[in-house]
Write an enzyme that holds these catalytic residues in place. Structure first.
Site, PDB file in Angstrom:
ATOM      1  N   HIS A 196     -15.306   5.649  -1.242  1.00 10.42           N
ATOM      2  CA  HIS A 196     -15.190   4.835  -0.025  1.00 10.42           C
ATOM      3  C   HIS A 196     -16.217   3.705   0.065  1.00 10.42           C
ATOM      4  O   HIS A 196     -15.919   2.606   0.534  1.00 10.42           O
ATOM      5  CB  HIS A 196     -15.319   5.750   1.201  1.00 10.42           C
ATOM      6  N   LYS A 228      -9.615   8.521   0.565  1.00 13.11           N
ATOM      7  CA  LYS A 228     -10.932   8.105   0.051  1.00 13.11           C
ATOM      8  C   LYS A 228     -11.945   9.235   0.099  1.00 13.11           C
ATOM      9  O   LYS A 228     -11.961  10.027   1.042  1.00 13.11           O
ATOM     10  CB  LYS A 228     -11.457   6.917   0.874  1.00 13.11           C
TER      11      LYS A 228
HETATM   12  N1  LIG Z   1     -12.358   0.734   2.712  1.00 13.62           N
HETATM   13  C1  LIG Z   1     -12.959   0.476   3.844  1.00 13.62           C
HETATM   14  O1  LIG Z   1     -14.198   0.545   3.932  1.00 13.62           O
HETATM   15  C2  LIG Z   1     -12.135   0.100   5.050  1.00 13.62           C
HETATM   16  C3  LIG Z   1     -12.769  -0.443   6.170  1.00 13.62           C
HETATM   17  C4  LIG Z   1     -11.968  -0.791   7.258  1.00 13.62           C
HETATM   18  C5  LIG Z   1     -10.598  -0.617   7.224  1.00 13.62           C
HETATM   19  N2  LIG Z   1     -10.002  -0.054   6.123  1.00 13.62           N
HETATM   20  C6  LIG Z   1      -8.540   0.164   6.055  1.00 13.62           C
HETATM   21  O2  LIG Z   1      -7.908  -1.073   6.299  1.00 13.62           O
HETATM   22  C7  LIG Z   1      -6.994  -0.940   7.366  1.00 13.62           C
HETATM   23  C8  LIG Z   1      -6.790  -2.267   8.058  1.00 13.62           C
HETATM   24  O3  LIG Z   1      -7.996  -2.782   8.636  1.00 13.62           O
HETATM   25  P1  LIG Z   1      -8.231  -2.763  10.202  1.00 13.62           P
HETATM   26  O4  LIG Z   1      -7.630  -1.490  10.717  1.00 13.62           O
HETATM   27  O5  LIG Z   1      -9.640  -3.001  10.508  1.00 13.62           O
HETATM   28  O6  LIG Z   1      -7.461  -3.957  10.836  1.00 13.62           O
HETATM   29  P2  LIG Z   1      -6.444  -5.155  10.451  1.00 13.62           P
HETATM   30  O7  LIG Z   1      -5.387  -4.712   9.518  1.00 13.62           O
HETATM   31  O8  LIG Z   1      -7.268  -6.339  10.107  1.00 13.62           O
HETATM   32  O9  LIG Z   1      -5.691  -5.344  11.855  1.00 13.62           O
HETATM   33  C9  LIG Z   1      -6.347  -5.802  12.998  1.00 13.62           C
HETATM   34  C10 LIG Z   1      -5.455  -5.837  14.197  1.00 13.62           C
HETATM   35  O10 LIG Z   1      -4.452  -6.845  14.031  1.00 13.62           O
HETATM   36  C11 LIG Z   1      -3.432  -6.630  15.002  1.00 13.62           C
HETATM   37  N3  LIG Z   1      -2.117  -6.945  14.389  1.00 13.62           N
HETATM   38  C12 LIG Z   1      -1.472  -6.309  13.382  1.00 13.62           C
HETATM   39  N4  LIG Z   1      -0.306  -6.916  13.093  1.00 13.62           N
HETATM   40  C13 LIG Z   1      -0.193  -7.950  13.962  1.00 13.62           C
HETATM   41  C14 LIG Z   1       0.775  -8.936  14.189  1.00 13.62           C
HETATM   42  N5  LIG Z   1       1.884  -9.011  13.463  1.00 13.62           N
HETATM   43  N6  LIG Z   1       0.557  -9.846  15.166  1.00 13.62           N
HETATM   44  C15 LIG Z   1      -0.565  -9.809  15.920  1.00 13.62           C
HETATM   45  N7  LIG Z   1      -1.538  -8.891  15.766  1.00 13.62           N
HETATM   46  C16 LIG Z   1      -1.357  -7.968  14.786  1.00 13.62           C
HETATM   47  C17 LIG Z   1      -3.512  -5.160  15.398  1.00 13.62           C
HETATM   48  O11 LIG Z   1      -3.951  -5.069  16.757  1.00 13.62           O
HETATM   49  P3  LIG Z   1      -2.942  -4.714  17.927  1.00 13.62           P
HETATM   50  O12 LIG Z   1      -2.127  -3.549  17.471  1.00 13.62           O
HETATM   51  O13 LIG Z   1      -3.817  -4.438  19.088  1.00 13.62           O
HETATM   52  O14 LIG Z   1      -2.105  -5.928  18.113  1.00 13.62           O
HETATM   53  C18 LIG Z   1      -4.596  -4.610  14.478  1.00 13.62           C
HETATM   54  O15 LIG Z   1      -5.306  -3.584  15.089  1.00 13.62           O
HETATM   55  C19 LIG Z   1      -7.576   0.196   8.206  1.00 13.62           C
HETATM   56  O16 LIG Z   1      -6.672   0.707   9.132  1.00 13.62           O
HETATM   57  C20 LIG Z   1      -7.990   1.134   7.106  1.00 13.62           C
HETATM   58  O17 LIG Z   1      -6.868   1.843   6.609  1.00 13.62           O
HETATM   59  C21 LIG Z   1     -10.760   0.278   5.031  1.00 13.62           C
END
Ligand SMILES: NC(=O)c1ccc[n+]([C@@H]2O[C@H](COP(=O)([O-])OP(=O)(O)OC[C@H]3O[C@@H](n4cnc5c(N)ncnc54)[C@H](OP(=O)(O)O)[C@@H]3O)[C@@H](O)[C@H]2O)c1
Length: 323
Positions: free
Chosen positions: A117, A84
């Protein structure tokens, strides 16, 4: 391509794997962990990796990809890499150098997807979040349509296969789509999307324009202390979600992902744990009934974990619009 993945067609003829691996980690997590986690993710079958310049892990992601390619575990053309353009680099003359910097970090000749972004430009310089003496962010006034034209040039130069946006509302998308001389439409809009904020209006709009909605925070975000209100509901503990999970003999995380996949959304899922990475890929192995989908629909409350209030004063702050 990995048999575990499914694909969604983009309007420019490319395909995006229907589940992505998120790479954002808060600063306190050692960067080296991103190398191992990304190698693990590729090893278990992820082909879609989502990163960003501002996550400051592009070098680590690059190391992981190169190491898997060198080991013969994956080919570059089988990977779908997104990065991004950060908001301090929206001036058109800064776009290509920014992409080239990301490509160098990632050790790649091209990325599959390059996206703006956030639609709020900030003053250029060395600081990701430039601020005045009082800590107030120094915003800029670049028209993102001019930034878009620079992205189009990067696509023509072969540095990126597809171009898109993130955190845009429908009016902002409309402005790009109606831009005189538009050469390429945005293929996607990456936004916060999950059972508590299902983005149904924005999704309908995007579908009507052949724009893929990519979901971040699909599992309720990592609840990073610096951005997310710690009193906000823990998505994966939602009792209704947990009931649907129990009924389907799947975990709440899988149900939360499946709900999005079944609506044509491409979710990102973040985890550094191998068991969770593997589990999340099972999202393509089952279906939710229309009754379960309806139940999950009922959980929507237009709630944002990441309202990014520090940008709220800017006229382009996207969340002042309903969708
Ligand atoms: N464009 C934007 O502005 C923007 C903003 C934010 C994020 N993003 C992107 O989106 C991605 C995903 O969003 P996010 O990182 O905020 O979090 P997310 O994908 O919503 O994940 C949240 C948490 O869920 C837990 N998890 C994952 N798989 C699981 C499972 N099978 N069972 C139980 N818990 C599980 C993990 O914690 P644990 O490992 O502690 O279990 C993880 O840290 C980011 O990494 C980034 O690449 C983009």
């Amino acid at each position: 391509m990995s048999s575990k993945q499914q694909f969604v067609a983009l309007s420019d003829g490319h395909f995006i794997p229907a589940l992505g691996f998120g790479t954002y980690k808060p600063n306190e997590v050692p960067k080296s962990k991103s190398v191992e986690a990304t190698k693990l993710a590729i090893g278990v079958g992820y082909r879609h990796i989502d990163t960003a310049y501002v996550y400051h892990v592009e070098e680590e992601i690059g190391q992981a990809i190169q190491s898997k390619i060198k080991a013969g575990d994956v080919k570059r053309e089988d990977m779908f890499i997104t990065t991004k353009l950060w908001c301090t680099c929206f001036r058109p003359e800064l776009v290509r150098p920014s992409l080239e910097k990301s490509l160098k970090n990632l050790q790649l000749d091209y990325v599959d997807l390059y996206i703006m972004h956030f639609p709020v430009p900030m003053k250029s310089g060395n600081n990701d979040f430039p601020a005045d003496g009082q800590g107030k962010l120094l915003l800029d006034t670049v028209d993102f349509c001019a930034t878009w034209e620079a992205l189009e040039t990067c696509k023509d130069a072969g540095l990126v296969k597809s171009i898109g946006v993130s955190n845009f509302n429908h009016r902002q998308l409309e402005r790009i789509l109606n831009k005189p001389g538009l050469k390429y439409k945005p293929v996607c809009n990456q936004v916060e999307c999950h059972i508590y904020n299902n983005q149904s209006k924005l999704l309908d709009y995007c579908k009507s324009k052949d724009i893929v909605l990519v979901a971040f925070g699909a599992l309720g975000t990592q609840r990073y202390k610096e951005c997310v209100d710690q009193n906000s509901p823990v998505l994966l503990n939602d009792p209704v979600l947990c009931d649907v999970a129990k009924k389907n003999k799947r975990s709440p995380a899988l149900i939360a992902l499946r709900y999005l996949v079944q609506r044509g959304v491409v979710p990102l899922a973040q985890s550094f744990k191998e068991n969770e990475m593997k589990e999340n890929l099972q999202v393509f192995e089952f279906q939710l009934s229309s009754e379960d989908m309806k139940t999950l629909e009922g959980l929507n409350k237009n709630f944002r974990y990441l309202p990014v209030k520090c940008f709220a004063d800017h006229p382009e702050y996207p969340y002042s619009e309903e969708y």
